[in-house]
Design a protein around this motif. Sequence first.
Motif, mmCIF file in Angstrom:
data_model
loop_
_atom_site.group_PDB
_atom_site.id
_atom_site.type_symbol
_atom_site.label_atom_id
_atom_site.label_comp_id
_atom_site.label_asym_id
_atom_site.label_seq_id
_atom_site.Cartn_x
_atom_site.Cartn_y
_atom_site.Cartn_z
ATOM 1 N N ASP A 126 1.864 -2.564 -1.700
ATOM 2 C CA ASP A 126 0.582 -2.444 -0.891
ATOM 3 C C ASP A 126 0.169 -3.829 -0.559
ATOM 4 O OD1 ASP A 126 1.036 0.304 -1.469
ATOM 5 O OD2 ASP A 126 -0.207 0.370 -3.085
ATOM 6 N N ALA A 127 0.179 -4.641 -1.546
ATOM 7 C CA ALA A 127 -0.543 -6.131 -1.240
ATOM 8 C C ALA A 127 0.350 -6.662 0.039
ATOM 9 C CB ALA A 127 -0.320 -6.889 -2.346
ATOM 10 N N PHE A 128 1.584 -6.531 -0.041
ATOM 11 C CA PHE A 128 2.067 -7.220 1.015
ATOM 12 C C PHE A 128 2.291 -6.358 2.344
ATOM 13 C CE2 PHE A 128 4.574 -9.732 -1.886
ATOM 14 C CZ PHE A 128 5.391 -10.461 -1.082
ATOM 15 N N ASP A 129 2.136 -5.203 2.344
ATOM 16 C CA ASP A 129 1.533 -4.447 3.675
ATOM 17 C C ASP A 129 0.165 -4.821 3.794
ATOM 18 O OD1 ASP A 129 4.028 -3.032 3.325
ATOM 19 O OD2 ASP A 129 3.011 -1.254 2.345
ATOM 20 N N ASN A 130 -0.679 -5.235 3.245
ATOM 21 C CA ASN A 130 -2.016 -5.649 3.797
ATOM 22 C C ASN A 130 -1.962 -7.047 3.914
ATOM 23 O OD1 ASN A 130 -3.093 -3.106 3.162
ATOM 24 N ND2 ASN A 130 -3.513 -3.692 1.041
ATOM 25 N N GLY A 131 -0.721 -7.793 4.064
ATOM 26 C CA GLY A 131 -0.869 -8.940 4.225
ATOM 27 C C GLY A 131 -1.307 -10.032 3.362
ATOM 28 N N GLU A 132 -1.810 -9.585 2.078
ATOM 29 C CA GLU A 132 -2.017 -10.695 0.992
ATOM 30 C C GLU A 132 -1.117 -11.613 0.635
ATOM 31 O OE1 GLU A 132 -4.008 -9.032 -2.208
ATOM 32 O OE2 GLU A 132 -4.405 -7.124 -1.235
ATOM 33 N N LYS A 133 -1.498 -12.698 0.576
ATOM 34 C CA LYS A 133 -0.559 -14.211 0.241
ATOM 35 C C LYS A 133 -0.621 -14.401 -1.099
ATOM 36 C CE LYS A 133 0.066 -15.966 5.017
ATOM 37 N NZ LYS A 133 -0.012 -16.906 5.810
ATOM 38 N N PHE A 134 0.370 -14.707 -1.670
ATOM 39 C CA PHE A 134 0.550 -15.085 -2.967
ATOM 40 C C PHE A 134 1.461 -16.390 -2.903
ATOM 41 C CE2 PHE A 134 0.544 -10.337 -3.710
ATOM 42 C CZ PHE A 134 -0.929 -10.413 -3.934
ATOM 43 N N ASP A 135 1.692 -17.163 -4.153
ATOM 44 C CA ASP A 135 2.695 -18.222 -4.253
ATOM 45 C C ASP A 135 3.682 -17.910 -5.395
ATOM 46 O OD1 ASP A 135 1.227 -20.137 -2.224
ATOM 47 O OD2 ASP A 135 -0.643 -19.790 -3.802
#
Length: 544
Positions: A139-148
Amino acid sequence: MKKYRSGLTIILSCLMITGCASNSDIFSISKISDYSSNDNTSSYETDDTLDDEVEYYYSDDTPIYSFEKRYEKIKEQYPDKSVLVWVSDQNIRYEDEVNSYLSEHNKNYVLCFKNLTYDVDMVDDNSNFITSYAQLLSDAFDNGEKFDIIDTGLKYQGFDTFYNPYQNCVNNNFLEPLNTYLENTECGKKIYAEMSTNYWKSLMMNGKIYGIDGSLSCLKEDLGYELNADLVDKNSIDLDDFLGKYDTSLQKVIDLCKSRGWKFTAGMHGFMQLYSNYDFITDNICIDDNGHAVNIYETDYAKNLFNTISDGFTNDVIVNPVNDNINDIDTYFGSINSTLCGGYTNNKFKTSQEYGLQTSYASTESYTIYPQYSNKIYTSSKALGICALSDNKYLAFDAICEVMTNKELNDLLCFGTDYDIINGCIKPYGYYNTMGVENRLIRYPFYGVNDPNSNEKYHEAITDFKLSKSVGFCFDTTNVSDKILAVDKVLKTIDSDFPSKEYKTGKEYLDKLNDDLNSAGLQDILDEVNRQLEEYNETHNTDN
């Protein structure tokens, strides 16, 4: 009322064993995490820059602040450094101490840990998962959230339909391939040289490496016994008598207990990969000697094992801990125990009383004995990797390597600073959690529960063990995802249903279990696994 979040993931570690390889140290983590004192403090506790309203706490009463509040604080505290976001399903207790360490050692980055399960209702009123870490990550990827940095996490049984979290992250394009970083950076060359060729092969998919796994999930979780040291010593019992094939060994335990009037607890029958050295594709599908995927509960091995357990229950020796308790420590001979590569790294070790055999009222020192162990390396099921969307990929890779190769930093991340070192082992006094951050090759072994030489033995294991023939195979569950969930629901009932007075023999129970598994669609899953295995074997060399 204070809410303590740290215990949830400990419970999950006991429930979510993936099929293709072993996982975290199931029972050891559960026991160790119950032992912590409340005298550890954090700099966050008196920090005026954070909101005083706190809903969740660690077991040592340290507040757990939200990611957003901590991220802003870290940016203000380290304005000249890059703040790398490390995402997982864990609350990382020693973030503040780790960042002080990184700053003092002139790193141009610091870390902010984000637990995606924080403040999320993970289960319904019946304790069934209604979401999972993998779903939250998607879900986070679908929402464009960026992690490292991404910790691939665990499978949440009953919700997730995949069997290998690491492979799932790769298949969903969450992770950046690491080959270039391993080949062209100094820290990459260092960590690549420290690990064996077969270790790296366990992390390879389609010719590329996507993660680094300090938990060593490429090694098998060995099932064994935790035996009452007082009874063993007073009766001069030779532990070597229990070595050998598990079903044969368990019969010896039952016979001994029957002759002496002792009790023994058994369980974890829903995870048969612990009980045997077959290569497993799912929790109950293994590869037989002919290279075919079969239901482990239909094998002669399972029938012998379940009949042995049932006979022990009928003769008032075996106790099902789900449905009954043992109170008398003086007649309690032992229970099953599970440790990563235990037969090789921790066999016949005498634990301290703190981590020994326990009843509701007492505990005693115990011997850990693992009758058989696997000398194979399997497909890794967990890893730390670079997020494919990260804007700081080289910094993220350096941070992963630093955590995985710097013993001082790895111990700080796992244990904090409140501990003693006794004979080369650690005895922590504050909160601690090694899940998702440890490197078993370098972190201190636990005093009273681990062999002091376990670091070296783990290194020998990943160096000397042979590759399993199933390494690299990834079961695509897309076509049978609904049946996967139905089968998982059946498997979840095993430990409460068996052994019990309802079934006179192990065979009687297995007949019922296999009928239920087939009704849930197991045969369709087997057909799909065998189809994919045949295609895989046609294009890959299986002679390792």
